[in-house]
Design an enzyme around this catalytic site. Structure first.
Site, short mmCIF file in Angstrom:
data_model
loop_
_atom_site.label_atom_id
_atom_site.label_comp_id
_atom_site.label_asym_id
_atom_site.label_seq_id
_atom_site.Cartn_x
_atom_site.Cartn_y
_atom_site.Cartn_z
N HIS A 12 0.95 -1.14 -0.10
CA HIS A 12 -0.08 0.05 -0.09
C HIS A 12 0.92 1.33 -0.17
O HIS A 12 1.31 1.75 1.01
CB HIS A 12 -0.90 -0.01 1.14
CG HIS A 12 -1.90 0.94 1.26
ND1 HIS A 12 -3.22 0.97 1.95
CD2 HIS A 12 -2.07 2.43 0.74
CE1 HIS A 12 -3.76 1.94 1.60
NE2 HIS A 12 -3.00 2.96 1.03
N HIS A 14 1.29 4.92 -2.54
CA HIS A 14 1.09 5.59 -3.56
C HIS A 14 2.40 6.21 -4.22
O HIS A 14 2.91 7.21 -3.24
CB HIS A 14 -0.04 6.76 -3.01
CG HIS A 14 -1.27 6.07 -2.51
ND1 HIS A 14 -2.44 6.00 -3.32
CD2 HIS A 14 -1.59 5.68 -1.22
CE1 HIS A 14 -3.36 5.59 -2.54
NE2 HIS A 14 -3.03 5.23 -1.18
N HIS A 192 -9.67 0.75 -1.29
CA HIS A 192 -9.39 1.45 -0.31
C HIS A 192 -10.88 1.36 0.54
O HIS A 192 -11.77 1.80 -0.21
CB HIS A 192 -9.13 3.03 -0.33
CG HIS A 192 -7.80 3.23 -0.37
ND1 HIS A 192 -6.71 2.78 -1.41
CD2 HIS A 192 -6.86 3.92 0.41
CE1 HIS A 192 -5.58 3.13 -1.47
NE2 HIS A 192 -5.58 3.92 -0.27
N GLU A 195 -11.43 3.21 5.82
CA GLU A 195 -10.40 4.25 6.30
C GLU A 195 -10.99 5.34 7.11
O GLU A 195 -11.01 5.32 8.34
CB GLU A 195 -9.36 4.90 5.23
CG GLU A 195 -8.47 5.79 5.49
CD GLU A 195 -7.44 6.50 4.38
OE1 GLU A 195 -8.01 6.45 3.14
OE2 GLU A 195 -6.48 7.05 4.93
N ASP A 273 1.60 4.07 2.93
CA ASP A 273 0.67 4.87 2.08
C ASP A 273 1.06 6.09 1.36
O ASP A 273 1.55 5.93 0.19
CB ASP A 273 -0.27 5.43 3.36
CG ASP A 273 -1.89 5.80 2.78
OD1 ASP A 273 -2.05 5.33 1.52
OD2 ASP A 273 -2.47 6.22 3.54
N ASP A 274 1.46 6.95 1.92
CA ASP A 274 2.08 8.44 1.33
C ASP A 274 3.44 8.86 2.29
O ASP A 274 3.39 9.97 3.04
CB ASP A 274 0.91 9.45 1.29
CG ASP A 274 -0.01 8.84 0.42
OD1 ASP A 274 0.02 8.69 -0.76
OD2 ASP A 274 -1.25 8.54 0.97
N1 ADE Z 1 -4.52 8.61 -2.20
C1 ADE Z 1 -3.58 8.72 -1.61
N2 ADE Z 1 -3.42 8.41 -0.05
C2 ADE Z 1 -4.59 7.99 0.17
C3 ADE Z 1 -5.20 7.43 1.33
N3 ADE Z 1 -4.68 7.47 2.46
N4 ADE Z 1 -6.82 7.25 1.28
C4 ADE Z 1 -7.31 7.63 0.25
N5 ADE Z 1 -6.69 7.89 -1.09
C5 ADE Z 1 -5.45 8.22 -1.07
ZN ZN Z 2 -3.75 4.78 0.32
#
Ligand code: ADE
Ligand code: ZN
Length: 326
Positions: A12, A14, A192, A195, A273-274
């Site tokens: 996971h 991005h 997703h 969340e 994630d990011d």
């Molecule tokens: N795009 C990038 N990070 C995300 C996240 N945590 N939830 C949904 N979309 C995303």
């Molecule tokens: Zn994500």
């Protein structure tokens, strides 16, 4: 002698979420682009989020510096170099093609750039990686349908379709037809769900989209029947500790229901994630989770094994990685 570090897969991630402030300024300088921030420090100070949307606003705005195949390649190359150095065996990276096509950048430009970096990283480091194209769920359904067509026509070996972006108000059911076509085309399907959104969205992702993994999924614990279903069908959940803390899904990392998930028999994996936005890459997430939940070496090894088993690698490659980490 210290125990060998278990090998993780990152499931996971991005790729646009690996865009560091320094890279944003570097790319802007090269393109003679004026950014709305004076310097890296002013930009970095904005990395304080109140919820998912407050992050997404900055995340999409910063993508303005990604324009050419080389830009996407450089982005993925920097991430994969770092991932290989951290001992990650394999990555399944998300990309949001619609966030770029709406700015006039064709899907094949984005995908070719990423694939070039993936091929080079495999040569240089032995790390493997593949691409999952995500539907931006707050864009119209026909935009998602066009994105899927472009991905399938791109000639790049994308392995799956995902679903991301603003969750609440955009239920998975909206994208049933797109995911059905993706399945017919042989793509893996992930989404997703749970969340910020309710457990109901996880049911929809499973039943209507055919999702094989759920990204985040922490709201599953609100619904005991859903937990039973996820356990029975061995559906992996890609949990992202630092993300959930930074997006205020939980007030404090210790409130993330990681222990409850493990105790319930759910197949949990740890992910970043990011990472450029949430204060850490996969190794930082593993370390943060280890501290917050006092995870033992056996529990970390289980999380690493689950990440390998939950990947879309071939059975042979999974066995090889499992043997290497045993
Ligand atoms: N795009 C990038 N990070 C995300 C996240 N945590 N939830 C949904 N979309 C995303
Ligand atoms: Zn994500």
């Amino acid at each position: 002698m210290t125990a060998p570090r278990p090998q993780f897969c990152e499931l996971h991630l991005h790729i646009e979420g690996t865009l560091e402030p320094a890279t944003i300024f570097d790319l802007a300088r090269r393109q003679r682009l004026q950014l709305p921030y004076a310097d890296e420090a002013e930009l970095a100070a904005k990395y304080r989020f109140t919820d998912l949307q407050s992050f997404l606003d900055l995340y999409y705005a910063n993508m303005v510096v990604l324009r050419t195949e080389d830009d996407f390649s450089l982005l993925a190359q920097a991430y994969l170099d770092r991932a290989a150095a951290a001992g990650i065996a394999h990555v399944e990276m998300f990309v949001d093609p619609q966030a770029h096509s709406e700015r006039g950048i064709a899907e094949r430009v984005v995908l070719r750039g990423l694939q070039r970096a993936i091929d080079e990283a495999a040569e240089r480091h032995g790390i493997s990686a593949s691409i999952i194209a995500c539907v931006v769920r707050d864009q119209p359904v026909d935009s998602a349908e066009r994105m899927l067509d472009a991905v399938l026509d791109s000639g790049v070996p994308v392995i799956g379709l995902g679903l991301d972006s603003a969750e609440v108000g955009y239920p998975p059911s909206l994208f049933r037809s797109v995911f059905e076509r993706a399945g017919e085309a042989g793509l893996h399907r992930v989404a997703h769900a749970g969340e910020e959104g309710p457990a109901e969205y996880i049911w929809e992702a499973l039943d209507l989209l055919g999702a094989e993994r759920i990204d985040h999924g922490i709201r599953a614990l609100d619904d005991p029947r859903l937990v039973q279903r996820l356990v029975a069908d061995r559906i992996p959940l890609t949990v992202c500790p630092l993300s959930s803390e930074r997006l205020r899904v939980v007030d404090d990392l210790a409130e993330l229901p990681l222990r409850q998930m493990l105790d319930a028999g759910l197949r949990v994996t740890l992910n970043s994630d990011d990472p450029a936005y949430f204060g850490g890459y996969l190794d930082d997430n593993v370390e943060a989770a280890r501290r917050a939940f006092s995870l033992t070496a056996d529990e970390l090894a289980l999380l690493a094994r689950t990440s390998i088993e939950a990947s879309f690698l071939s059975d042979d490659r999974k066995k090889e990685l499992l043997r290497a980490g045993a």
